[in-house]
Design a protein around this motif. Structure first.
Motif, short mmCIF file in Angstrom:
data_model
loop_
_atom_site.label_atom_id
_atom_site.label_comp_id
_atom_site.label_asym_id
_atom_site.label_seq_id
_atom_site.Cartn_x
_atom_site.Cartn_y
_atom_site.Cartn_z
N SER A 30 0.83 -1.21 0.00
CA SER A 30 0.00 0.00 0.00
C SER A 30 0.86 1.26 0.00
CB SER A 30 -0.92 0.00 1.21
OG SER A 30 -1.80 -1.11 1.18
N LEU A 31 1.93 1.25 0.79
CA LEU A 31 2.83 2.42 0.81
C LEU A 31 3.50 2.62 -0.54
CD1 LEU A 31 4.48 2.01 4.33
CD2 LEU A 31 2.72 3.65 3.64
N VAL A 32 3.93 1.53 -1.15
CA VAL A 32 4.59 1.65 -2.45
C VAL A 32 3.61 2.16 -3.51
CG1 VAL A 32 5.67 0.32 -4.31
CG2 VAL A 32 6.33 -0.10 -1.94
N VAL A 33 2.40 1.57 -3.53
CA VAL A 33 1.40 1.98 -4.53
C VAL A 33 0.99 3.44 -4.30
CG1 VAL A 33 -0.96 1.58 -5.34
CG2 VAL A 33 0.57 -0.35 -4.92
N HIS A 34 0.77 3.82 -3.02
CA HIS A 34 0.39 5.21 -2.72
C HIS A 34 1.46 6.19 -3.17
CE1 HIS A 34 -1.05 8.67 -0.39
NE2 HIS A 34 0.23 8.82 -0.02
N SER A 35 2.71 5.89 -2.85
CA SER A 35 3.80 6.81 -3.22
C SER A 35 3.95 6.89 -4.74
CB SER A 35 5.10 6.31 -2.58
OG SER A 35 6.17 7.14 -2.97
N ALA A 36 3.90 5.73 -5.41
CA ALA A 36 4.06 5.74 -6.87
C ALA A 36 2.91 6.46 -7.55
CB ALA A 36 4.16 4.30 -7.38
N ALA A 37 1.69 6.25 -7.08
CA ALA A 37 0.53 6.90 -7.69
C ALA A 37 0.59 8.41 -7.47
CB ALA A 37 -0.75 6.33 -7.10
N SER A 125 -6.68 15.41 -8.28
CA SER A 125 -5.72 14.32 -8.13
C SER A 125 -5.62 13.89 -6.67
CB SER A 125 -4.35 14.75 -8.66
OG SER A 125 -4.42 15.07 -10.04
N ALA A 126 -5.72 14.87 -5.75
CA ALA A 126 -5.68 14.51 -4.33
C ALA A 126 -6.87 13.65 -3.96
CB ALA A 126 -5.63 15.78 -3.48
N ASN A 127 -8.04 13.96 -4.53
CA ASN A 127 -9.22 13.14 -4.28
C ASN A 127 -9.01 11.72 -4.83
OD1 ASN A 127 -10.53 15.28 -3.06
ND2 ASN A 127 -11.51 15.96 -4.96
N MET A 128 -8.38 11.64 -5.99
CA MET A 128 -8.10 10.31 -6.53
C MET A 128 -7.14 9.54 -5.64
SD MET A 128 -7.73 11.24 -10.59
CE MET A 128 -7.29 9.55 -10.98
N VAL A 129 -6.15 10.25 -5.08
CA VAL A 129 -5.21 9.58 -4.16
C VAL A 129 -5.94 9.08 -2.92
CG1 VAL A 129 -3.20 9.93 -2.67
CG2 VAL A 129 -3.21 10.83 -5.02
N ARG A 130 -6.86 9.91 -2.40
CA ARG A 130 -7.63 9.48 -1.23
C ARG A 130 -8.50 8.25 -1.55
NH1 ARG A 130 -7.94 15.08 0.00
NH2 ARG A 130 -9.88 15.27 -1.18
N ASP A 131 -9.12 8.27 -2.74
CA ASP A 131 -9.91 7.10 -3.14
C ASP A 131 -9.02 5.86 -3.27
OD1 ASP A 131 -12.12 8.69 -3.16
OD2 ASP A 131 -12.06 9.06 -5.34
N LEU A 132 -7.83 6.08 -3.81
CA LEU A 132 -6.90 4.95 -3.93
C LEU A 132 -6.49 4.44 -2.55
CD1 LEU A 132 -5.06 3.13 -5.64
CD2 LEU A 132 -3.34 4.96 -5.58
N ASP A 133 -6.25 5.37 -1.61
CA ASP A 133 -5.89 4.96 -0.25
C ASP A 133 -7.01 4.15 0.40
OD1 ASP A 133 -3.47 6.18 -0.51
OD2 ASP A 133 -4.05 8.02 0.53
N ARG A 134 -8.25 4.62 0.15
CA ARG A 134 -9.39 3.87 0.70
C ARG A 134 -9.44 2.46 0.12
NH1 ARG A 134 -12.60 8.03 -0.58
NH2 ARG A 134 -12.51 9.58 1.07
#
Length: 437
Positions: A30-37, A125-134
């Motif tokens: 999750s950390l790797v995917v979050h950082s890369a995204a 993009s920040a909203n997309m990152v939050r959705d990805l984190d969820r």
């Protein structure tokens, strides 16, 4: 200091291990995917913002009235990006604030020292990152829960096989030679549990063969001694009266009793003895036998009950317990009958610690305070006869009253015979009772 130990099953250990590994793996991914995204989205936002400001710079009115919210010499332009644009280079900049959405800046030089710039917040993009984190959190929880469920299934299977192996080994330890741990474990999949079961079966067979050989040798020796001991007793009867004759007769009688006891122990060890059952009133039976065996002992019948047992074996157990109390204990000797429980108590120094810890052992009479005559076979025979009856024979000491100077001292030994509620069958096993409902 006492060590604190935590006891738990192998099922939960495997489940915890799988859940921990799954959680760590999910967290790392999750950390790797979050950082890369996030990095990829920021780079894409930089490129888009730079393309926009370059397009505006190419329009005719870029130096006077730029479009799309672009500004000339914006005072809020970050200093680093301003210096870079004034030096004739284009560039982008990410302005991050702890409490605000990051902003993406882009700037290009227009000439005459002017700088065209524009910026947009990184909101979508920040909203997309939050959705990805969820989504990553939900996926991680699903991985942990799924891994835990798999651990419960796998660990439960292994735990069940180990419990069945332990139960079968306990039955072997209690003298059931027909039990095989490998058959009790069962299962289609072969693993280390089967290797353990085969090793336990091999060890049980080897021990059974050794015990059977020792029992056979002991029985043969005792049987061969019966004839010369009987002849010795007969010859002693022909000796003239006197003290030497009495000593010879006494020792010959003791040797004969020892040979008979050894033969009885060998028969009990062979697991071939079967009880001849009769219905007897336990309280009345014990009262009559104690009066015949030891008139000085007191009998108290708290509750009488009809039991199905072997009177001859029960009398043998009672006689050995009374003889042990008289030989190693002190008066008064009390016998209590309560339902199916018979207690024999003396007021001597108590049983030795080795007997309380390990049970009766042949040819061991205990510590010096309870030693004297005897060969340590009385309680061994009593325990073996109780096993034939399906009963349980336990031993304990009564603590002495008093202060610290009497701490650890005993005020008597208590042997307790627990007769079973259901008598053994003709094969020595116990019937399966169907409970109502």
């Amino acid at each position: 200091m006492r060590r604190i130990t935590l006891r738990t099953g192998i099922r939960w250990k495997i489940t915890l291990a799988i859940a921990a590994v799954g959680a760590l793996t999910a967290l790392a991914l999750s950390l790797v995917v979050h950082s890369a995204a996030r990095v990829s989205m920021l780079e894409s936002a930089r490129d888009q913002e730079l393309e926009r400001v370059q397009y505006i710079a190419r329009t005719p009115d870029a130096g006077r009235k730029p479009i799309w919210g672009a500004k000339i010499n914006d005072p809020d332009l970050p200093a680093e990006l301003r210096e870079k644009a004034r030096s004739g280079r284009r560039g982008t900049y990410i302005h991050e604030s702890p409490k605000r959405v990051p902003e993406v800046w882009a700037a290009v030089p227009l000439g005459n020292g002017q700088v065209l710039s524009m910026h947009h917040p990184f909101r979508e993009s920040a909203n997309m990152v939050r959705d990805l984190d969820r989504a990553l959190v939900v996926g991680s929880l699903a991985v942990v829960i799924g891994g835990s469920a798999m651990g419960v299934l796998i660990g439960g299977q292994i735990s069940r096989r180990l419990r069945e192996a332990a139960a079968a080994a306990q039955r072997v330890a209690h003298g059931d030679p027909e039990v095989r741990v490998r058959d009790a474990v069962g299962g289609v999949v072969r693993d280390e549990t089967d290797d353990l079961a085969r090793a336990v079966d091999a060890m049980a067979d080897a021990l059974q063969q050794r015990l059977e050989a020792e029992r056979r040798v002991t029985a043969d020796i005792a049987h061969e001694l019966r004839t010369p001991v009987t002849g010795l007793l007969t010859a002693a009867e022909l000796l003239p009266p006197g003290r030497p004759t009495e000593l010879v007769r006494d020792r010959a009688q003791a040797m004969r009793a020892l040979v008979e006891d050894v033969l009885e122990v060998a028969r009990l060890d062979g697991a071939s003895e079967r009880a001849e059952l009769q219905d007897v009133a336990l309280g009345e039976f014990v009262s009559r036998r104690v009066a015949a065996l030891m008139p000085d002992a007191s009998v108290r019948v708290v509750a009488d009950e009809i039991v199905s047992t072997d009177p001859r074996r029960l009398e043998r157990i009672l006689g050995n317990l009374l003889a042990n109390a008289m030989r190693y204990g002190r008066a008064p000797i009390q016998v209590d009958v309560e339902g199916r429980v018979v207690r024999v108590r003396d007021h001597g120094p108590g049983f030795p610690e080795a007997l309380l810890r390990e049970g009766p052992s042949r040819f061991r009479t205990g510590s010096t305070d309870r030693a004297g005559v005897g060969h340590g076979l009385g309680l061994t025979i009593a325990e073996g006869q109780a096993r034939v009856l399906g009963a349980r024979l336990t031993f304990r000491n009564v603590a002495a009253r008093g202060g610290a100077e009497n701490e650890g001292a005993a005020a008597g030994a208590v042997a307790v015979l627990w007769l079973p509620e259901h008598a053994p069958t003709a094969t020595g096993s116990f019937p399966i009772i169907q409970l109502p409902g």
